[in-house]
Motif scaffolding. Structure first.
Motif, PDB file in Angstrom:
ATOM      1  N   ARG A   8     -47.269  22.990 -76.448  1.00 27.75           N
ATOM      2  CA  ARG A   8     -46.533  21.889 -75.832  1.00 27.75           C
ATOM      3  C   ARG A   8     -47.439  20.675 -75.713  1.00 27.75           C
ATOM      4  NH1 ARG A   8     -44.155  24.111 -70.480  1.00 27.75           N
ATOM      5  NH2 ARG A   8     -46.245  24.918 -70.309  1.00 27.75           N
ATOM      6  N   THR A   9     -46.854  19.498 -75.748  1.00 23.29           N
ATOM      7  CA  THR A   9     -47.589  18.244 -75.631  1.00 23.29           C
ATOM      8  C   THR A   9     -47.942  17.992 -74.176  1.00 23.29           C
ATOM      9  OG1 THR A   9     -46.439  17.327 -77.535  1.00 23.29           O
ATOM     10  CG2 THR A   9     -47.454  15.752 -76.026  1.00 23.29           C
ATOM     11  N   ASN A  10     -49.230  17.772 -73.917  1.00 25.44           N
ATOM     12  CA  ASN A  10     -49.664  17.434 -72.564  1.00 25.44           C
ATOM     13  C   ASN A  10     -49.411  15.936 -72.362  1.00 25.44           C
ATOM     14  OD1 ASN A  10     -50.884  17.011 -70.096  1.00 25.44           O
ATOM     15  ND2 ASN A  10     -52.773  18.085 -70.622  1.00 25.44           N
ATOM     16  N   LEU A  11     -48.479  15.591 -71.492  1.00 33.13           N
ATOM     17  CA  LEU A  11     -48.102  14.200 -71.300  1.00 33.13           C
ATOM     18  C   LEU A  11     -49.236  13.351 -70.739  1.00 33.13           C
ATOM     19  CD1 LEU A  11     -44.396  14.518 -70.091  1.00 33.13           C
ATOM     20  CD2 LEU A  11     -45.319  14.368 -72.419  1.00 33.13           C
ATOM     21  N   LEU A  12     -50.253  13.970 -70.139  1.00 31.08           N
ATOM     22  CA  LEU A  12     -51.401  13.215 -69.653  1.00 31.08           C
ATOM     23  C   LEU A  12     -52.222  12.631 -70.807  1.00 31.08           C
ATOM     24  CD1 LEU A  12     -52.652  15.491 -66.723  1.00 31.08           C
ATOM     25  CD2 LEU A  12     -51.257  13.409 -66.584  1.00 31.08           C
ATOM     26  N   SER A  13     -51.974  13.096 -72.020  1.00 35.43           N
ATOM     27  CA  SER A  13     -52.720  12.588 -73.176  1.00 35.43           C
ATOM     28  C   SER A  13     -52.043  11.392 -73.839  1.00 35.43           C
ATOM     29  CB  SER A  13     -52.894  13.696 -74.224  1.00 35.43           C
ATOM     30  OG  SER A  13     -51.652  14.000 -74.842  1.00 35.43           O
ATOM     31  N   LEU A  14     -50.842  11.026 -73.368  1.00 33.55           N
ATOM     32  CA  LEU A  14     -50.066   9.992 -74.051  1.00 33.55           C
ATOM     33  C   LEU A  14     -50.074   8.661 -73.309  1.00 33.55           C
ATOM     34  CD1 LEU A  14     -46.864  12.053 -75.000  1.00 33.55           C
ATOM     35  CD2 LEU A  14     -48.954  11.701 -76.353  1.00 33.55           C
ATOM     36  N   PRO A  15     -50.557   7.592 -73.963  1.00 37.96           N
ATOM     37  CA  PRO A  15     -50.375   6.258 -73.374  1.00 37.96           C
ATOM     38  C   PRO A  15     -48.892   5.890 -73.435  1.00 37.96           C
ATOM     39  CG  PRO A  15     -51.394   6.086 -75.528  1.00 37.96           C
ATOM     40  CD  PRO A  15     -51.274   7.550 -75.219  1.00 37.96           C
ATOM     41  N   ARG A  16     -48.509   4.873 -72.718  1.00 39.79           N
ATOM     42  CA  ARG A  16     -47.090   4.528 -72.600  1.00 39.79           C
ATOM     43  C   ARG A  16     -46.360   4.409 -73.945  1.00 39.79           C
ATOM     44  NH1 ARG A  16     -44.376   0.294 -68.456  1.00 39.79           N
ATOM     45  NH2 ARG A  16     -42.257   0.538 -69.188  1.00 39.79           N
ATOM     46  N   PRO A  17     -46.880   3.687 -74.949  1.00 33.39           N
ATOM     47  CA  PRO A  17     -46.139   3.606 -76.221  1.00 33.39           C
ATOM     48  C   PRO A  17     -45.936   4.974 -76.879  1.00 33.39           C
ATOM     49  CG  PRO A  17     -47.838   1.912 -76.141  1.00 33.39           C
ATOM     50  CD  PRO A  17     -48.069   2.817 -74.965  1.00 33.39           C
ATOM     51  N   ALA A  18     -46.938   5.837 -76.794  1.00 30.13           N
ATOM     52  CA  ALA A  18     -46.807   7.177 -77.373  1.00 30.13           C
ATOM     53  C   ALA A  18     -45.822   8.021 -76.568  1.00 30.13           C
ATOM     54  CB  ALA A  18     -48.174   7.857 -77.433  1.00 30.13           C
ATOM     55  N   LEU A  19     -45.796   7.842 -75.239  1.00 29.71           N
ATOM     56  CA  LEU A  19     -44.831   8.557 -74.407  1.00 29.71           C
ATOM     57  C   LEU A  19     -43.412   8.096 -74.741  1.00 29.71           C
ATOM     58  CD1 LEU A  19     -44.309  10.624 -72.188  1.00 29.71           C
ATOM     59  CD2 LEU A  19     -44.625   8.784 -70.513  1.00 29.71           C
ATOM     60  N   GLU A  20     -43.233   6.794 -74.948  1.00 33.14           N
ATOM     61  CA  GLU A  20     -41.919   6.275 -75.339  1.00 33.14           C
ATOM     62  C   GLU A  20     -41.492   6.867 -76.681  1.00 33.14           C
ATOM     63  OE1 GLU A  20     -42.479   2.033 -75.148  1.00 33.14           O
ATOM     64  OE2 GLU A  20     -42.115   1.980 -72.984  1.00 33.14           O
ATOM     65  N   ALA A  21     -42.411   6.982 -77.621  1.00 39.82           N
ATOM     66  CA  ALA A  21     -42.092   7.580 -78.925  1.00 39.82           C
ATOM     67  C   ALA A  21     -41.759   9.059 -78.768  1.00 39.82           C
ATOM     68  CB  ALA A  21     -43.267   7.395 -79.891  1.00 39.82           C
ATOM     69  N   PHE A  22     -42.493   9.759 -77.909  1.00 39.02           N
ATOM     70  CA  PHE A  22     -42.231  11.174 -77.668  1.00 39.02           C
ATOM     71  C   PHE A  22     -40.842  11.368 -77.074  1.00 39.02           C
ATOM     72  CE2 PHE A  22     -42.444  14.982 -74.961  1.00 39.02           C
ATOM     73  CZ  PHE A  22     -42.813  15.928 -75.906  1.00 39.02           C
ATOM     74  N   VAL A  23     -40.493  10.523 -76.098  1.00 34.37           N
ATOM     75  CA  VAL A  23     -39.177  10.589 -75.455  1.00 34.37           C
ATOM     76  C   VAL A  23     -38.077  10.320 -76.488  1.00 34.37           C
ATOM     77  CG1 VAL A  23     -37.707   9.337 -73.812  1.00 34.37           C
ATOM     78  CG2 VAL A  23     -39.971  10.113 -73.119  1.00 34.37           C
ATOM     79  N   ALA A  24     -38.302   9.349 -77.374  1.00 34.07           N
ATOM     80  CA  ALA A  24     -37.327   9.042 -78.425  1.00 34.07           C
ATOM     81  C   ALA A  24     -37.164  10.231 -79.364  1.00 34.07           C
ATOM     82  CB  ALA A  24     -37.759   7.801 -79.199  1.00 34.07           C
TER      83      ALA A  24
END
Length: 172
Positions: A8-24
């Motif tokens: 699973r992807t650890n969300l603590l590793s994602l900056p905001r743009p990458a988190l937005e891409a992950f959510v998309a």
């Protein structure tokens, strides 16, 4: 099934743009990333089930594909002046440390960026093991996230805004 398929992807590793891409990628709108960041960073919540303003199906997808995982605390040392030193697990064989030093009007949080240290620092026990590796983004962000949770839980959080200092320190 490969280990990558279950990782699973650890969300603590994602900056905001990458988190937005992950959510998309999960089929949700970008505002869900802001909601996640609010839950994770402002409220200190790691359980998707507790994030009640997220749709149930989105929380289920998050649970299947993501996690909020900070380093595990192996031990905590407290000194009489309020300083706290945490020994955190890097992997099965290695550990690293972070230290919170309270001051009258703020606190200093010293986080590690490496497992071990090439300088053989006397202040940290794990520095004496020599340099092993750099910590991941999630491990470094996870230290700050974990310290905020720990200090809030014990009523030790200081007021004011955090700002980065030298040597990996975050002052608040």
């Amino acid at each position: 099934m490969t280990s990558q398929a279950t990782e699973r992807t650890n969300l603590l590793s994602l900056p905001r743009p990458a988190l937005e891409a992950f959510v998309a990628q999960l089929g949700s709108k970008p505002f869900r990333a802001r909601q996640l960041m609010n839950w994770i960073y402002k409220r200190g919540v790691s359980s998707f089930a507790a994030m009640t303003d997220l749709a149930k199906d989105f929380r289920a997808r998050l649970t299947a594909q993501a996690e909020v995982r900070a380093p595990e605390i192996l031990s905590v040392q407290h000194s009489s002046d309020g300083t706290r030193k945490w020994l955190l697990q890097a992997d099965e064989a290695q550990a690293f440390e972070m230290v919170f030093i309270p001051e009258p009007d703020r606190g200093t949080l010293c986080i590690s960026s490496q497992v071990g240290c090439a300088l053989d620092c006397s202040f940290l026990r794990t520095a004496q093991q020599g340099f092993n590796r750099n910590l991941s983004t999630a491990e470094m962000v996870g230290q700050v996230w974990l310290a905020v949770r720990e200090l809030r839980a014990r009523g030790s959080a200081t007021r004011g805004r955090s700002r980065a200092g030298c040597g990996g320190r975050a002052r608040g």
